[in-house]
Design a protein around this motif. Sequence first.
Motif, PDB file in Angstrom:
ATOM      1  N   THR A 195       0.810  -1.220   0.000  1.00 24.81           N
ATOM      2  CA  THR A 195       0.000   0.000   0.000  1.00 24.81           C
ATOM      3  C   THR A 195       0.844   1.271   0.000  1.00 24.81           C
ATOM      4  N   GLY A 196       1.986   1.259   0.646  1.00 16.07           N
ATOM      5  CA  GLY A 196       2.774   2.484   0.768  1.00 16.07           C
ATOM      6  C   GLY A 196       4.124   2.436   0.099  1.00 16.07           C
ATOM      7  N   GLY A 197       4.541   1.282  -0.418  1.00 16.84           N
ATOM      8  CA  GLY A 197       5.872   1.174  -1.002  1.00 16.84           C
ATOM      9  C   GLY A 197       6.956   1.347   0.054  1.00 16.84           C
ATOM     10  N   ASN A 198       8.143   1.730  -0.374  1.00 19.11           N
ATOM     11  CA  ASN A 198       9.250   1.958   0.553  1.00 19.11           C
ATOM     12  C   ASN A 198       9.028   3.273   1.292  1.00 19.11           C
ATOM     13  N   ARG A 199       9.201   3.228   2.605  1.00 18.77           N
ATOM     14  CA  ARG A 199       9.066   4.450   3.404  1.00 18.77           C
ATOM     15  C   ARG A 199       9.644   4.207   4.791  1.00 18.77           C
ATOM     16  N   LEU A 200       9.751   5.297   5.546  1.00 20.23           N
ATOM     17  CA  LEU A 200      10.216   5.220   6.929  1.00 20.23           C
ATOM     18  C   LEU A 200       9.026   5.353   7.862  1.00 20.23           C
ATOM     19  N   ILE A 201       9.071   4.600   8.942  1.00 22.70           N
ATOM     20  CA  ILE A 201       8.083   4.722  10.011  1.00 22.70           C
ATOM     21  C   ILE A 201       8.838   4.837  11.334  1.00 22.70           C
ATOM     22  N   ASN A 202       8.113   5.147  12.366  1.00 18.99           N
ATOM     23  CA  ASN A 202       8.691   5.220  13.720  1.00 18.99           C
ATOM     24  C   ASN A 202       9.871   6.187  13.801  1.00 18.99           C
ATOM     25  N   LEU A 203       9.735   7.357  13.194  1.00 15.87           N
ATOM     26  CA  LEU A 203      10.799   8.360  13.291  1.00 15.87           C
ATOM     27  C   LEU A 203      10.851   8.908  14.711  1.00 15.87           C
ATOM     28  N   VAL A 204      12.045   8.916  15.286  1.00 18.76           N
ATOM     29  CA  VAL A 204      12.254   9.414  16.643  1.00 18.76           C
ATOM     30  C   VAL A 204      13.469  10.333  16.647  1.00 18.76           C
ATOM     31  N   VAL A 205      13.279  11.537  17.177  1.00 12.54           N
ATOM     32  CA  VAL A 205      14.378  12.473  17.388  1.00 12.54           C
ATOM     33  C   VAL A 205      14.579  12.565  18.890  1.00 12.54           C
ATOM     34  N   ARG A 206      15.776  12.175  19.349  1.00  6.67           N
ATOM     35  CA  ARG A 206      16.082  12.179  20.783  1.00  6.67           C
ATOM     36  C   ARG A 206      17.206  13.162  21.048  1.00  6.67           C
TER      37      ARG A 206
END
Length: 141
Positions: A83-94
């Motif tokens: 459904t979404g192809g290649n992508r990033l999930i769960n982005l976290v900036v610490r």
Amino acid sequence: MADDTQRAVTLHRTSLGQYEVRNARGGTMTIGVGDGADFTPVELLLAALGGCTGADVDFITSKRAEPDDFTVHVTADKVRDETGGNRLINLVVRLQATFPEGAGGDAAREMLPRAARMSHDRLCTVSRTIELGTPVDTRTE
């Protein structure tokens, strides 16, 4: 450039999967596809996210005290599906920052969470663009 709203870079192929990137100010860097030391496009996106957030927070907190240490860690999971192809999930900036003892350091420590929220909610162009989403018009010439 203060009145110019457009941002641009140019990529020039140097070999298969390797590119030299140039900005309008003459800065250059190389990017690759992950088979060498060069940063990949995904790593550059994570660096842009961390750099934008980090700069916002740094400028705000450093008005109170210069940090003893300031580090930004950015992580994400790459997924691929139908459904979404290649992508990033769960982005976290610490953000990890330590400030000196004293009133200035106390003020910077107190401001740190608020500065992070300000960056996330309205200041950081990169995180705002990712979260709000914007169409990408890919053209060939």
